[in-house]
Design a protein around this motif. Structure first.
Motif, PDB file in Angstrom:
ATOM      1  N   VAL A 199       0.848  -1.200   0.000  1.00 28.95           N
ATOM      2  CA  VAL A 199       0.000   0.000   0.000  1.00 28.95           C
ATOM      3  C   VAL A 199       0.881   1.246   0.000  1.00 28.95           C
ATOM      4  CG1 VAL A 199      -1.617   1.365   1.409  1.00 28.95           C
ATOM      5  CG2 VAL A 199      -2.023  -1.083   1.071  1.00 28.95           C
ATOM      6  N   ALA A 200       1.878   1.282   0.897  1.00 26.29           N
ATOM      7  CA  ALA A 200       2.724   2.477   1.008  1.00 26.29           C
ATOM      8  C   ALA A 200       3.571   2.676  -0.250  1.00 26.29           C
ATOM      9  CB  ALA A 200       3.611   2.373   2.246  1.00 26.29           C
ATOM     10  N   ALA A 201       4.117   1.586  -0.796  1.00 20.80           N
ATOM     11  CA  ALA A 201       4.984   1.709  -1.979  1.00 20.80           C
ATOM     12  C   ALA A 201       4.166   2.098  -3.211  1.00 20.80           C
ATOM     13  CB  ALA A 201       5.729   0.399  -2.225  1.00 20.80           C
ATOM     14  N   THR A 202       2.979   1.495  -3.351  1.00 23.35           N
ATOM     15  CA  THR A 202       2.151   1.832  -4.515  1.00 23.35           C
ATOM     16  C   THR A 202       1.671   3.285  -4.397  1.00 23.35           C
ATOM     17  OG1 THR A 202       1.501  -0.484  -4.667  1.00 23.35           O
ATOM     18  CG2 THR A 202       0.161   1.087  -5.900  1.00 23.35           C
ATOM     19  N   ALA A 203       1.309   3.700  -3.172  1.00 23.82           N
ATOM     20  CA  ALA A 203       0.879   5.094  -2.966  1.00 23.82           C
ATOM     21  C   ALA A 203       2.013   6.050  -3.337  1.00 23.82           C
ATOM     22  CB  ALA A 203       0.450   5.304  -1.516  1.00 23.82           C
ATOM     23  N   ALA A 204       3.232   5.715  -2.928  1.00 24.91           N
ATOM     24  CA  ALA A 204       4.375   6.578  -3.235  1.00 24.91           C
ATOM     25  C   ALA A 204       4.596   6.646  -4.744  1.00 24.91           C
ATOM     26  CB  ALA A 204       5.632   6.061  -2.544  1.00 24.91           C
ATOM     27  N   PHE A 205       4.449   5.508  -5.422  1.00 21.00           N
ATOM     28  CA  PHE A 205       4.655   5.506  -6.874  1.00 21.00           C
ATOM     29  C   PHE A 205       3.562   6.306  -7.583  1.00 21.00           C
ATOM     30  CE2 PHE A 205       4.427   3.872 -11.201  1.00 21.00           C
ATOM     31  CZ  PHE A 205       5.737   4.147 -11.595  1.00 21.00           C
ATOM     32  N   VAL A 206       2.323   6.172  -7.092  1.00 20.14           N
ATOM     33  CA  VAL A 206       1.206   6.915  -7.683  1.00 20.14           C
ATOM     34  C   VAL A 206       1.464   8.427  -7.556  1.00 20.14           C
ATOM     35  CG1 VAL A 206      -1.243   7.483  -7.330  1.00 20.14           C
ATOM     36  CG2 VAL A 206      -0.522   5.092  -7.514  1.00 20.14           C
ATOM     37  N   GLU A 207       1.977   8.858  -6.401  1.00 20.89           N
ATOM     38  CA  GLU A 207       2.298  10.288  -6.233  1.00 20.89           C
ATOM     39  C   GLU A 207       3.315  10.725  -7.290  1.00 20.89           C
ATOM     40  OE1 GLU A 207       0.607  12.410  -4.459  1.00 20.89           O
ATOM     41  OE2 GLU A 207      -0.592  10.711  -3.769  1.00 20.89           O
ATOM     42  N   ARG A 208       4.272   9.870  -7.583  1.00 18.06           N
ATOM     43  CA  ARG A 208       5.257  10.203  -8.625  1.00 18.06           C
ATOM     44  C   ARG A 208       4.587  10.352  -9.982  1.00 18.06           C
ATOM     45  NH1 ARG A 208      11.176   7.403  -8.258  1.00 18.06           N
ATOM     46  NH2 ARG A 208      11.778   8.414  -6.328  1.00 18.06           N
ATOM     47  N   LEU A 209       3.675   9.421 -10.292  1.00 15.75           N
ATOM     48  CA  LEU A 209       2.971   9.495 -11.581  1.00 15.75           C
ATOM     49  C   LEU A 209       2.165  10.785 -11.658  1.00 15.75           C
ATOM     50  CD1 LEU A 209       1.459   5.951 -12.356  1.00 15.75           C
ATOM     51  CD2 LEU A 209       3.369   7.082 -13.481  1.00 15.75           C
TER      52      LEU A 209
ATOM     53  N   GLY B  84      -5.781  -5.943  -4.140  1.00 11.94           N
ATOM     54  CA  GLY B  84      -6.395  -4.960  -5.035  1.00 11.94           C
ATOM     55  C   GLY B  84      -7.416  -4.094  -4.307  1.00 11.94           C
ATOM     56  N   LEU B  85      -8.189  -4.723  -3.401  1.00 13.09           N
ATOM     57  CA  LEU B  85      -9.175  -3.948  -2.630  1.00 13.09           C
ATOM     58  C   LEU B  85      -8.486  -2.850  -1.854  1.00 13.09           C
ATOM     59  CD1 LEU B  85     -11.224  -6.907  -1.112  1.00 13.09           C
ATOM     60  CD2 LEU B  85     -12.186  -5.138  -2.608  1.00 13.09           C
ATOM     61  N   ARG B  86      -7.365  -3.194  -1.262  1.00 16.45           N
ATOM     62  CA  ARG B  86      -6.652  -2.203  -0.460  1.00 16.45           C
ATOM     63  C   ARG B  86      -6.106  -1.082  -1.338  1.00 16.45           C
ATOM     64  NH1 ARG B  86      -2.901  -4.201   4.192  1.00 16.45           N
ATOM     65  NH2 ARG B  86      -3.094  -1.949   4.487  1.00 16.45           N
ATOM     66  N   ILE B  87      -5.651  -1.426  -2.544  1.00 12.48           N
ATOM     67  CA  ILE B  87      -5.125  -0.390  -3.439  1.00 12.48           C
ATOM     68  C   ILE B  87      -6.269   0.533  -3.886  1.00 12.48           C
ATOM     69  CG2 ILE B  87      -4.021   0.031  -5.679  1.00 12.48           C
ATOM     70  CD1 ILE B  87      -2.121  -0.982  -3.376  1.00 12.48           C
ATOM     71  N   ALA B  88      -7.420  -0.054  -4.245  1.00 12.64           N
ATOM     72  CA  ALA B  88      -8.560   0.785  -4.672  1.00 12.64           C
ATOM     73  C   ALA B  88      -9.041   1.652  -3.512  1.00 12.64           C
ATOM     74  CB  ALA B  88      -9.694  -0.107  -5.184  1.00 12.64           C
ATOM     75  N   GLY B  89      -9.176   1.049  -2.338  1.00 17.06           N
ATOM     76  CA  GLY B  89      -9.751   1.768  -1.196  1.00 17.06           C
ATOM     77  C   GLY B  89      -8.772   2.711  -0.510  1.00 17.06           C
ATOM     78  N   GLU B  90      -7.504   2.297  -0.413  1.00 16.89           N
ATOM     79  CA  GLU B  90      -6.553   3.065   0.398  1.00 16.89           C
ATOM     80  C   GLU B  90      -5.613   3.945  -0.439  1.00 16.89           C
ATOM     81  OE1 GLU B  90      -4.817   0.434   3.504  1.00 16.89           O
ATOM     82  OE2 GLU B  90      -6.549  -0.842   3.189  1.00 16.89           O
ATOM     83  N   VAL B  91      -5.490   3.651  -1.728  1.00 16.44           N
ATOM     84  CA  VAL B  91      -4.656   4.492  -2.592  1.00 16.44           C
ATOM     85  C   VAL B  91      -5.543   5.292  -3.560  1.00 16.44           C
ATOM     86  CG1 VAL B  91      -2.698   4.523  -4.215  1.00 16.44           C
ATOM     87  CG2 VAL B  91      -2.749   2.831  -2.384  1.00 16.44           C
ATOM     88  N   GLY B  92      -6.742   4.760  -3.841  1.00 16.28           N
ATOM     89  CA  GLY B  92      -7.708   5.534  -4.620  1.00 16.28           C
ATOM     90  C   GLY B  92      -7.535   5.444  -6.126  1.00 16.28           C
TER      91      GLY B  92
END
Ligand SMILES: C[S@@+](CC[C@H](N)C(=O)[O-])C[C@H]1O[C@@H](n2cnc3c(N)ncnc32)[C@H](O)[C@@H]1O
Ligand SMILES: [Zn+2]
Length: 382
Positions: free
Chosen positions: A39-49, A73-81
């Motif tokens: 969750v944290a790594a994907t969120a950080a990458f999304v911020e870069r994008l 995937g649920l966590r990425i949709a719900g917690e990273v948006g």
């Protein structure tokens, strides 16, 4: 409940004594730490994008290609948006994923598919492809490399083949010869990274490892995907071999895929062993590690403190192949081991770079030659 995501999982009967892999739909609570890092790594990458201002959050597409309960995937949709596709070929898993999407009210942001992961990944492109299968990811890397546009995250839990304990299996799966040494965990990571680099290169893509960690039997890497032949060619420059001398403990990289390797150990003249082809380049980017650590503040994660510790270790470790184990060298020399911190201080005081590593509590990395490492250990144990 993981993070802010509710998940229905099959509950084994109280008298059942079977591993998560034997349940009708797989769910392993011990993996929460790894999913929190995701969750944290994907969120950080999304911020870069998003900072490139070429895309909106809702347009970013993530695929959890081996989804089981759907939890990743649920966590990425719900917690990273971002939008998540959760795929599993099992009918039971597919039904459970659909139910879990409903329970979390994620119908707009998430979808379930029931396909062979390779078919889905060949059919559709995703910005972020997450490959988290049982055991080896090797049969899926080609399709994952085709599909991944911006980031490829890969898990491997087949540590015995990766690390050289099951030699022939490792050679078959990864087309690389591993070596079972005290630094087998780093060897496994570099075999996996090498396999990813070659698969991406086939599809004219390069890679930049952002974060990688090995925790027990779990090897995980987050790779930024860099499209284009220029990046692909540059990426392959980081491929090469590792030579190891069983007599004196010397280890060292030889860069390139077509190489000439002296069989004699440069330190003691003994006969060396060769492992590879491997990824010899960096396996993390310190700046990205900092971005992941910042994301921890924005997300209510149950394992936050452990995640921070692992990522901080990763960030601060010297990013050169291969680590040494203080206890292995002490044993060989018949010397007593000092605390790892004071040993690292001693290496630094002698003018070398040195750090602990996340791989194990007794491991360290340094640019000091093996003879100097031994002199320092002997001096400290006097
Ligand atoms: C280790 S579990 C996934 C765990 C999940 N990622 C998590 O974090 O909880 C592997 C899942 O992949 C599914 N699977 C295995 N091979 C597959 C394939 N070729 N295509 C699609 N699904 C597959 C299995 O049904 C199983 O549910
Ligand atoms: Zn030697």
């Amino acid at each position: 409940m993981e993070g802010t995501t509710k998940v229905l999982v099959p509950v084994p009967p109280p008298d059942a004594n079977f591993p998560p892999s034997a349940a009708p739909v797989f769910y392993n609570p011990e993996m929460e730490l790894n999913r929190d890092i995701n969750v944290a790594a994907t969120a950080a990458f999304v911020e870069r994008l998003l900072s490139k201002k070429e895309i909106h959050r809702e347009e970013i597409r993530y695929v959890d290609a081996f989804s089981a309960s759907g939890i990743r995937g649920l966590r990425i949709a719900g917690e990273v948006g971002i939008h998540a596709t959760m795929n599993d070929w099992s009918p039971e898993a597919f039904e459970l994923i659909k139910e879990n999407i409903k329970i979390n009210g994620l119908e707009e942001k998430a979808q379930a598919t029931r396909k062979n992961a390779n078919v889905l990944l060949h059919e559709q492109r995703f910005h972020i492809v997450d490959v988290d299968p049982f055991g080896t990811p090797s049969p899926y890397l080609d399709a994952a490399a085709t599909s991944a546009h911006s980031m490829l995250s890969v898990t491997a839990t087949d540590t015995a083949p990766l690390c050289g304990a099951h030699l022939n299996s490792g050679i078959r799966k990864y087309a690389a010869v591993p070596l079972n040494t005290e630094y087998h965990s780093e060897m496994g990571l570099r075999v996996l990274l090498g396999a990813c680099a070659r698969e991406l290169a086939k599809h004219e893509k390069g890679m930049l490892p952002l974060l990688s960690h090995v925790t027990r039997h779990y090897v995980r890497t987050y790779l930024e995907v860099l499209p284009g032949t220029r990046h692909a060619d540059r990426t392959l420059k980081y491929m090469g071999f590792n030579i190891h001398c069983p007599r004196c403990g010397f280890r060292g990289p030889v860069y390139g895929l077509a190489v000439h390797i002296e069989r004699e150990c440069p330190a003691c003249g003994g006969l060396t062993k060769i492992a590879g082809p491997l990824w010899l380049g960096p396996y993390k980017e310190p700046e990205f590690c900092n971005e992941v650590i910042s994301e921890l503040e924005a997300h209510p994660l149950n394992t936050k403190d452990k995640v921070r510790k692992i990522i901080t270790f990763c960030r601060d470790e010297l990013d050169i192949p291969m680590f040494y184990d203080q206890h292995v060298i002490c044993k060989e020399l018949g010397a007593s081991a000092t605390g790892i911190e004071s040993f690292i201080e001693a290496l630094r005081a002698s003018g070398f770079e040195a750090s602990r590593t996340h791989f194990s509590g007794t491991s360290f990395k340094t640019d000091a030659p093996i003879s100097e490492i031994k002199n320092i250990i002997l001096a400290l144990s006097e």
